[in-house]
Design a protein around this motif. Structure first.
Motif, PDB file in Angstrom:
ATOM      1  N   UNK A 145       0.808  -1.232   0.000  1.00 16.78           N
ATOM      2  CA  UNK A 145       0.000   0.000   0.000  1.00 16.78           C
ATOM      3  C   UNK A 145       0.837   1.277   0.000  1.00 16.78           C
ATOM      4  N   UNK A 146       1.879   1.307   0.820  1.00 15.93           N
ATOM      5  CA  UNK A 146       2.688   2.528   0.937  1.00 15.93           C
ATOM      6  C   UNK A 146       4.153   2.266   0.599  1.00 15.93           C
ATOM      7  N   UNK A 147       4.389   1.361  -0.342  1.00 18.96           N
ATOM      8  CA  UNK A 147       5.775   0.974  -0.638  1.00 18.96           C
ATOM      9  C   UNK A 147       6.438   1.914  -1.655  1.00 18.96           C
ATOM     10  N   UNK A 148       5.646   2.770  -2.295  1.00 19.71           N
ATOM     11  CA  UNK A 148       6.213   3.612  -3.348  1.00 19.71           C
ATOM     12  C   UNK A 148       7.349   4.492  -2.818  1.00 19.71           C
ATOM     13  N   UNK A 149       7.186   5.005  -1.599  1.00 19.20           N
ATOM     14  CA  UNK A 149       8.239   5.854  -1.010  1.00 19.20           C
ATOM     15  C   UNK A 149       9.554   5.089  -0.916  1.00 19.20           C
ATOM     16  N   UNK A 150       9.468   3.780  -0.701  1.00 18.12           N
ATOM     17  CA  UNK A 150      10.672   2.956  -0.581  1.00 18.12           C
ATOM     18  C   UNK A 150      11.254   2.688  -1.980  1.00 18.12           C
ATOM     19  N   UNK A 151      10.380   2.459  -2.941  1.00 20.15           N
ATOM     20  CA  UNK A 151      10.847   2.285  -4.325  1.00 20.15           C
ATOM     21  C   UNK A 151      11.590   3.524  -4.799  1.00 20.15           C
ATOM     22  N   UNK A 152      11.116   4.696  -4.387  1.00 24.75           N
ATOM     23  CA  UNK A 152      11.781   5.950  -4.773  1.00 24.75           C
ATOM     24  C   UNK A 152      13.170   6.014  -4.130  1.00 24.75           C
ATOM     25  N   UNK A 153      13.247   5.603  -2.852  1.00 24.05           N
ATOM     26  CA  UNK A 153      14.551   5.614  -2.161  1.00 24.05           C
ATOM     27  C   UNK A 153      15.571   4.757  -2.916  1.00 24.05           C
ATOM     28  N   UNK A 154      15.102   3.646  -3.455  1.00 25.55           N
ATOM     29  CA  UNK A 154      16.003   2.725  -4.157  1.00 25.55           C
ATOM     30  C   UNK A 154      16.585   3.353  -5.426  1.00 25.55           C
ATOM     31  N   UNK A 155      15.996   4.484  -5.854  1.00 26.68           N
ATOM     32  CA  UNK A 155      16.466   5.128  -7.091  1.00 26.68           C
ATOM     33  C   UNK A 155      17.307   6.379  -6.836  1.00 26.68           C
ATOM     34  N   UNK A 156      17.458   6.775  -5.561  1.00 29.32           N
ATOM     35  CA  UNK A 156      18.242   8.002  -5.306  1.00 29.32           C
ATOM     36  C   UNK A 156      19.720   7.716  -5.541  1.00 29.32           C
ATOM     37  N   UNK A 157      20.488   8.754  -5.988  1.00 29.29           N
ATOM     38  CA  UNK A 157      21.892   8.524  -6.338  1.00 29.29           C
ATOM     39  C   UNK A 157      22.755   7.992  -5.181  1.00 29.29           C
ATOM     40  N   UNK A 158      22.389   8.349  -3.942  1.00 29.41           N
ATOM     41  CA  UNK A 158      23.245   7.933  -2.818  1.00 29.41           C
ATOM     42  C   UNK A 158      22.862   6.553  -2.271  1.00 29.41           C
ATOM     43  N   UNK A 159      22.057   5.830  -3.019  1.00 28.23           N
ATOM     44  CA  UNK A 159      21.508   4.571  -2.484  1.00 28.23           C
ATOM     45  C   UNK A 159      22.603   3.593  -2.033  1.00 28.23           C
ATOM     46  N   UNK A 160      23.731   3.616  -2.703  1.00 25.79           N
ATOM     47  CA  UNK A 160      24.786   2.646  -2.326  1.00 25.79           C
ATOM     48  C   UNK A 160      25.409   2.955  -0.968  1.00 25.79           C
ATOM     49  N   UNK A 161      25.129   4.177  -0.469  1.00 30.60           N
ATOM     50  CA  UNK A 161      25.663   4.543   0.859  1.00 30.60           C
ATOM     51  C   UNK A 161      24.699   4.162   1.986  1.00 30.60           C
ATOM     52  N   UNK A 162      23.496   3.736   1.619  1.00 35.75           N
ATOM     53  CA  UNK A 162      22.506   3.395   2.646  1.00 35.75           C
ATOM     54  C   UNK A 162      22.717   1.937   3.086  1.00 35.75           C
ATOM     55  N   UNK A 163      23.107   1.771   4.347  1.00 32.77           N
ATOM     56  CA  UNK A 163      23.317   0.411   4.859  1.00 32.77           C
ATOM     57  C   UNK A 163      22.025  -0.187   5.411  1.00 32.77           C
ATOM     58  N   UNK A 164      21.223   0.676   6.056  1.00 31.80           N
ATOM     59  CA  UNK A 164      20.003   0.182   6.707  1.00 31.80           C
ATOM     60  C   UNK A 164      18.829   1.111   6.438  1.00 31.80           C
ATOM     61  N   UNK A 165      17.661   0.520   6.269  1.00 32.79           N
ATOM     62  CA  UNK A 165      16.408   1.279   6.287  1.00 32.79           C
ATOM     63  C   UNK A 165      15.564   0.699   7.422  1.00 32.79           C
ATOM     64  N   UNK A 166      15.175   1.574   8.347  1.00 30.42           N
ATOM     65  CA  UNK A 166      14.322   1.148   9.464  1.00 30.42           C
ATOM     66  C   UNK A 166      12.862   1.472   9.123  1.00 30.42           C
ATOM     67  N   UNK A 167      11.965   0.509   9.327  1.00 25.09           N
ATOM     68  CA  UNK A 167      10.523   0.731   9.142  1.00 25.09           C
ATOM     69  C   UNK A 167       9.855   0.618  10.520  1.00 25.09           C
ATOM     70  N   UNK A 168       9.056   1.640  10.849  1.00 26.47           N
ATOM     71  CA  UNK A 168       8.504   1.758  12.203  1.00 26.47           C
ATOM     72  C   UNK A 168       7.171   1.031  12.391  1.00 26.47           C
ATOM     73  N   UNK A 169       7.075  -0.183  11.859  1.00 31.98           N
ATOM     74  CA  UNK A 169       5.877  -0.997  12.105  1.00 31.98           C
ATOM     75  C   UNK A 169       4.846  -0.908  11.003  1.00 31.98           C
ATOM     76  N   UNK A 170       3.829  -1.782  11.066  1.00 33.76           N
ATOM     77  CA  UNK A 170       2.892  -1.995   9.955  1.00 33.76           C
ATOM     78  C   UNK A 170       3.691  -2.239   8.675  1.00 33.76           C
TER      79      UNK A 170
END
Ligand SMILES: [Fe+2]
Length: 253
Positions: A12-37
């Motif tokens: 339902x709300x995964x689009x924001x995460x799909x967008x993150x996967x396309x940002x130029x600095x994505x290779x620097x992201x080690x962790x993504x925390x999701x706060x439930x649901x």
């Protein structure tokens, strides 16, 4: 780098995460925390022949959990999630408990990890206290074991484990990660968070603040479907509490 966001609810709300996967600095992201649901364990494994099985089959949802998990597995970072109320807690509870970075976890995949309740984790040199769960306001229209689980609320043992683990850290952590917010405390200051929750878990968080005097730099929570850095009136407008839903941001220092 550690990023954080609020509720995802399966697809339902995964689009924001799909967008993150396309940002130029994505290779620097080690962790993504999701706060439930999080919603990657929701439909479960219904038995063929049951009404629930046929209902999922009719709606093309029989393999939905697997499909959602495959999306999470495909991201280049490791996803860490606390549980909310809208998770299939029967499935989470059935997974083997493992030790990871100082606390108990369930592995959904090598790079998709459920941070269990009442734990303190050490991640990239920072400490995180985690306590998922929340009370569903719409449980009256949900079906126990299919779309609602009593385990959405912590057990007595989980509350005790939380206090025992926090004692080891002298009630000082860098971050607190929860799905719902402390009773009353936030309500005074927030546009989104009202005093209506009033349950054992929100009261537990209230006691952590007022009686146990937990110290932290930032407290992140989801559940209320809004984005707000809450100004605390009695602390000169300081923002230590952060409600997250649509925003996907780097963790605050
Ligand atoms: Fe939610």
């Amino acid at each position: 780098m550690i990023y954080i966001t609020g509720d995802v609810h399966g697809l339902m709300d995964i689009e924001k995460v799909n967008i993150l996967a396309k940002v130029p600095i994505v290779e620097k992201i080690n962790y993504l925390i999701v706060l439930g649901d999080f919603g990657a364990c929701f439909y479960g494994h219904p038995k063929p022949g049951t009404n629930w099985y046929h209902s999922l089959e009719r709606n093309g949802l029989l393999d939905e959990d697997k499909r959602i998990l495959n999306i999470w597995k495909s991201f280049p970072w490791t996803t860490l999630f606390i549980d909310g109320n809208h998770e299939n807690h029967d499935i989470l509870d059935s997974l083997p408990i493992e030790e990871w970075n100082g606390g108990k976890v369930h592995f959904l995949a090598d790079n998709v990890i459920h941070l269990m309740r009442g734990q303190v984790f050490n991640i990239e040199g920072k400490t995180f206290f985690t306590m998922g769960g929340a009370e569903s306001t719409d449980k009256w229209c949900r079906i126990p074991g299919l779309s609602w689980w009593a385990r959405e609320m912590p057990s007595k043992k989980e509350y005790e484990e939380a206090i025992d683990n926090l004692k080891k850290y002298d009630f000082k952590v860098d971050y607190v990660l929860t799905h719902c917010a402390p009773e009353g405390w936030i309500a005074r200051n927030s546009y989104y968070v009202y005093d209506r929750s009033d349950n054992e878990l929100t009261h537990f968080f209230f006691h952590l603040l007022n009686d146990w005097k937990i110290e932290f730099k930032h407290w992140y929570f989801g559940h209320y479907h809004g984005d707000e850095d809450i100004q605390e009136f009695d602390r000169s407008g300081e923002s230590r509490f952060h409600l997250r839903y649509r925003l996907v941001q780097e963790l605050k220092e």
